[in-house]
Scaffold this active site. Structure first.
Site, PDB file in Angstrom:
ATOM      1  N   ASP A   8       0.856  -1.182   0.000  1.00  0.00           N
ATOM      2  CA  ASP A   8       0.000   0.000   0.000  1.00  0.00           C
ATOM      3  C   ASP A   8       0.890   1.230   0.000  1.00  0.00           C
ATOM      4  O   ASP A   8       1.662   1.445   0.943  1.00  0.00           O
ATOM      5  CB  ASP A   8      -0.904  -0.019   1.244  1.00  0.00           C
ATOM      6  CG  ASP A   8      -2.022   1.004   1.169  1.00  0.00           C
ATOM      7  OD1 ASP A   8      -2.119   1.701   0.158  1.00  0.00           O
ATOM      8  OD2 ASP A   8      -2.796   1.094   2.145  1.00  0.00           O
ATOM      9  N   ASP A 102      -2.860   2.523  -6.042  1.00  0.00           N
ATOM     10  CA  ASP A 102      -1.864   2.597  -4.984  1.00  0.00           C
ATOM     11  C   ASP A 102      -1.741   1.352  -4.115  1.00  0.00           C
ATOM     12  O   ASP A 102      -1.031   1.369  -3.121  1.00  0.00           O
ATOM     13  CB  ASP A 102      -2.159   3.810  -4.087  1.00  0.00           C
ATOM     14  CG  ASP A 102      -3.456   3.648  -3.314  1.00  0.00           C
ATOM     15  OD1 ASP A 102      -4.398   3.044  -3.852  1.00  0.00           O
ATOM     16  OD2 ASP A 102      -3.513   4.115  -2.164  1.00  0.00           O
ATOM     17  N   GLU A 103      -2.407   0.255  -4.459  1.00  0.00           N
ATOM     18  CA  GLU A 103      -2.264  -0.943  -3.630  1.00  0.00           C
ATOM     19  C   GLU A 103      -2.502  -2.199  -4.453  1.00  0.00           C
ATOM     20  O   GLU A 103      -3.204  -2.187  -5.466  1.00  0.00           O
ATOM     21  CB  GLU A 103      -3.199  -0.911  -2.424  1.00  0.00           C
ATOM     22  CG  GLU A 103      -4.668  -0.897  -2.779  1.00  0.00           C
ATOM     23  CD  GLU A 103      -5.567  -1.040  -1.557  1.00  0.00           C
ATOM     24  OE1 GLU A 103      -5.184  -1.749  -0.601  1.00  0.00           O
ATOM     25  OE2 GLU A 103      -6.662  -0.449  -1.576  1.00  0.00           O
TER      26      GLU A 103
END
Length: 369
Positions: A8, A102-103
């Site tokens: 993350d 983003d993850e």
């Protein structure tokens, strides 16, 4: 037993802005369009100390942190940074399941570099992300996806937490029940009415009781409370749904929304092509100036042939809105779902459009018209 890493990125959009503008380093940064109805896409950790967080109204963020630097989002820049991060992932495994820009989940049960442990893989990935992008990432290492996702949040920012199988139950027992996926405010209230405040409390309830109260989700609660999650990491998932929406600074009549619908349809079309699919069902979402939400959907026997065809379908659904013509709207959205399977047939279930929010931003990268 699987070895899963959940990576993350830390305050992703805000961190990209701080990286690209040295004057922003160490300062409270809020990524958002400034406007009375805009929402926060991301907040740096310096801004979070004042209570600012993603999806918060910008008007509230300004009250909490008026001295912050407010920066308009640049999603092309964020996509490029995300692409670089995923290149790092691909050096270590082909089993990558992106959740957002983003993850992602990574299955490193076997890793390409022959590293000795999943912990070493996660450490190497974080170091390579920093070297390649100048951005920090947090990671969780665990035997399954559920536990890895919780673990990645444990030592944020720029941290690593490893949850070994022997420690799972001791780790889970004291956690508040809201940490369980799917337990939002409503479900949390229902569980608290049953005297279930922690994951440990949940684990003391029988499968029969939870299924009787919550149906199929009751079984899921029963399993997660015991650290059980058999879901595999699924790379290259077919698109389930794509959508885009925007909130206006000034309320608008339905008859005035045609051009905005066209722009949103174009964004949806671009997303669909990136995900290698088109959907049979098109949805128009509206929210009135009194915050009443409504949707209208149509399912076609053939797939839309172009962005304009998609826009035309969304425009036509305005005629199915039965509110007075004088009603004004603060938000409009366009979505596409019911994507075909590999054999070209329609999926049996339609996705719940507009229901899932990205971790670091508003629905479908909201943009001001």
């Amino acid at each position: 037993m699987r070895k899963i890493v959940h990576v993350d990125m830390d305050a992703f959009y805000a961190s990209v802005e701080q990286r690209d503008n040295p004057a922003l380093k160490g300062k409270a940064v809020v990524v958002a369009w400034k406007g009375p109805r805009s929402v926060v896409c991301a907040a740096s950790y310096e801004a979070r100390r004042f209570g600012v967080h993603s999806a918060m109204a910008v008007s509230r963020a300004l009250r909490l942190c008026p001295h912050a630097e407010y920066v308009g989002p640049d999603f092309n820049k964020y996509r490029e940074a995300s692409r670089q991060v995923r290149e790092v992932f691909a050096r270590h495994t082909d089993l990558i399941e992106p959740l957002s820009l983003d993850e992602a989940y990574l299955d490193v049960t076997e890793n390409k570099g022959g590293l000795a442990s999943a912990t070493e893989v996660a450490q190497t990935i974080r170091a390579q992300i920093l070297a390649d992008t100048g951005l920090t990432a947090s990671a969780g290492v665990a035997p399954n996806k559920f536990l890895a996702k919780i673990a990645s949040d444990w030592n944020k920012p720029d941290g690593l937490f490893v949850l070994r199988p022997r420690d799972v139950l001791d780790f889970l027992t004291p956690l508040p029940v809201r940490k369980v996926p799917g337990v939002g405010a409503v479900m949390q209230g229902k569980l608290e009415q049953m005297g279930i405040l922690t994951v440990g409390d949940l684990s003391n309830r029988s499968l029969a009781e939870l299924e009787q109260r919550f149906g199929r989700y009751g079984r899921r609660l029963y399993e997660l409370a015991r650290g059980i999650d058999d879901r595999p990491v699924e790379p290259d998932q077919l698109a389930q749904q794509v959508s885009a929406e925007t909130t206006f600074e000034d309320d608008r009549l339905l008859s005035d929304l045609g051009e905005v619908i066209d722009k949103l349809a174009e964004r949806v079309w671009e997303q669909a092509l990136r995900k290698r699919g088109r959907g049979f069902t098109v949805t128009l979402k509206l929210k009135t100036d009194r915050f009443r939400s409504l949707t209208r959907s149509v399912t076609s026997p053939v797939l839309p042939a172009s962005a304009q065809a998609l826009a035309d379908m969304a425009r036509q659904m305005r005629a199915r809105v039965e509110l007075p013509a004088s009603t004004r709207y603060r938000l409009v959205g366009v979505g596409m779902s019911n994507f075909p399977d590999a054999d070209g047939l329609s999926r049996p279930r339609q996705a719940d459009l507009f229901a899932d929010l990205p971790v670091e931003g508003p629905p479908a990268e909201e943009e001001q018209p």
